[in-house]
Design an enzyme around this catalytic site. Structure first.
Site, PDB file in Angstrom:
ATOM      1  N   PHE A  35      28.198 -52.123  32.733  1.00  0.00           N
ATOM      2  CA  PHE A  35      28.696 -51.448  33.931  1.00  0.00           C
ATOM      3  C   PHE A  35      28.156 -50.023  33.991  1.00  0.00           C
ATOM      4  O   PHE A  35      28.180 -49.303  32.985  1.00  0.00           O
ATOM      5  CB  PHE A  35      30.228 -51.428  33.900  1.00  0.00           C
ATOM      6  N   SER A  36      27.658 -49.594  35.163  1.00  0.00           N
ATOM      7  CA  SER A  36      27.245 -48.222  35.411  1.00  0.00           C
ATOM      8  C   SER A  36      26.189 -47.776  34.395  1.00  0.00           C
ATOM      9  O   SER A  36      25.079 -48.297  34.401  1.00  0.00           O
ATOM     10  CB  SER A  36      28.471 -47.312  35.416  1.00  0.00           C
ATOM     11  N   SER A  37      26.498 -46.856  33.503  1.00  0.00           N
ATOM     12  CA  SER A  37      25.529 -46.467  32.480  1.00  0.00           C
ATOM     13  C   SER A  37      25.106 -47.672  31.646  1.00  0.00           C
ATOM     14  O   SER A  37      23.939 -47.811  31.271  1.00  0.00           O
ATOM     15  CB  SER A  37      26.124 -45.382  31.568  1.00  0.00           C
TER      16      SER A  37
END
Length: 443
Positions: A159-161
């Site tokens: 997720f995300s990073s």
């Protein structure tokens, strides 16, 4: 540099923007109900080269497959590996299917945020360069060796990073990772010197190719997810990921199919499934939501459990049917034809002579006794047909423990065109990804 939506998403502003939503998103990953399994998350303190200085957390289910797949699952900035383990469904799916999950703990600080994965340094953006990717590959190799893992079933998600690092690993280590599922990420190289601004598919693809110069093997498949209301990383990033990875795979940017797996979801499939893009209407920076992990696991082919749990095709078994795992239909010669060059298809299993295949010790797959399963070329898309047996490498096949069948000449997999499951679906050669359309059992 600006995206199509006119928003700045370079490393400075793009990473700072994560702060606003990470705390909210993280709450989802920290408040899940306790798991019922006796298996627990364990920290591994010595796993090999670790230039990124990462910590390694490992989840091995109580009933691990005899030749397990390996999934690397990565949290977002300001996040924690144990929280991502508790707040996502990957571990419960590992309990069901017997694969192993690695949860790396990031430690990089940037623009006031902590615990981010490195996707911007020169070391992280090239094969063998160092930093976090090398540490994660070390974790993966540790699991493969320690648990007799299947190197053909190694995948990444996050997720995300963690989504950014997922794509980073696919670009820098295509020889290790077979597919990835980033949730709310950006294309490879976006936070490096190249920036996140609008680029052509060719320019995006060149960034991936330049990450590992000289690499000529198969490229990993990609299943990318993004919410239309993501206020942290613009929804336009999904299209940039599509542009990049369709170019890497040599595909058109026009999807071969579009559907809605459930309300509010739009899935676009490119090529024969090398790239999938999921648009989640109204979703913000809070993926994966309930049920999404299962789709990723299915895309990886990890939902098949142990490759030894079902009878794979093996030499010397005598004549029998070869059934597609994804379709439930059998390898079939249309209308029981015998002419050289007749294309092979999927069809309802009926056990007649045009579905009776014998695997010989020489690696041939014969029908009628004297016709061989034959590749009409050695590249992606080459059609599969029957032809009089003559001993060529295009008529020899390797039968793998995960149920895939690869051509000796090409190294590519026997594949159902377009992930098709219907009667009449033709067969082809395609880069191996381990999906259900490339796995076969003996019946």
């Amino acid at each position: 540099m600006r995206t199509r939506a006119g928003r700045y998403t370079g490393i400075g502003v793009g990473m700072v923007a994560l702060i606003a939503a990470v705390a909210t998103a993280l709450s989802m990953f920290l408040t899940a109900a306790p798991r019922a399994s006796a298996a627990v998350l364990t920290e591994v303190t010595s796993f090999g080269a670790n230039p990124g200085g990462l910590r390694m957390y490992l989840y091995v289910p109580d009933r691990v497959a005899s030749r397990p797949g390996v999934l690397v699952a990565m949290h977002g900035c300001n996040g924690w590996a144990p929280g991502f383990h508790q707040g996502t469904e990957f571990a419960s799916l590992a309990d069901r299917y017997g694969f192993i999950v690695i949860y790396p703990q990031a430690n990089k600080s940037v623009n006031g945020m902590s615990n981010c994965f490195d996707v911007w340094s020169s070391e992280a953006l090239r094969h063998g360069g160092g930093s976090d990717p090398v540490s994660i590959v070390s974790m993966t190799n540790y699991v493969l060796q320690r648990y007799n893992g299947d190197p053909q079933r190694v995948f990444a998600t996050g997720f995300s990073s963690g989504a950014m690092e997922t794509i980073n690993l696919l670009a820098t280590y295509p020889d290790v990772f077979k597919a990835g599922a980033p949730f709310a990420g950006v294309p490879f190289g976006c936070l490096g010197p190249a920036g996140c601004g609008d680029k052509t598919p060719q320019q995006w693809g060149d960034l991936v190719r330049n990450a590992y110069p000289g690499y000529t093997g198969p490229r990993p498949r990609l299943m990318a997810w993004h919410g239309t209301a993501d206020s942290v990383l613009p929804y336009t990033m999904l299209q940039e990921e599509v542009d990049q990875w369709t170019n890497v795979h040599g595909l058109s940017q026009t999807p071969t199919s579009t559907d809605s797996p459930q309300s509010g979801w739009t899935r676009r499939v490119f090529g024969s499934g090398q790239v999938e893009a999921y648009t989640i209407t109204g979703a913000g920076h809070d993926l994966p939501r309930t049920g999404m992990a299962a789709h990723a696991i299915r895309f990886f082919g990890l939902d098949a459990g142990s490759p030894t749990a079902t009878p794979t095709v093996t030499p010397g078994d005598g004549a029998g049917q070869i059934r597609g795992v994804g379709s439930g239909r059998c390898l079939d010669v249309p209308n029981a034809a015998t002419a050289d060059g007749t294309p092979v298809q999927l069809w309802d299993c009926h056990g007649q002579s045009n579905q009776q295949w014998t695997v010989t010790p020489a690696g041939e797959i014969r029908v009628y006794g004297n016709k061989c399963l034959d590749a009409g070329g050695n590249g992606n898309g080459a059609r599969i047909q029957i032809y009089s047996c003559w001993g060529g490498d295009n008529q020899k096949w390797r039968l793998n423990s995960d149920g895939t069948i690869t051509g000796v000449q090409s190294g590519l997999c026997l594949d159902a065109v377009g992930q098709g499951t219907a009667n009449g679906t033709r067969l082809q050669l395609w880069s191996c990804g381990g999906g259900a359309g490339q796995r076969w059992t003996r019946t």
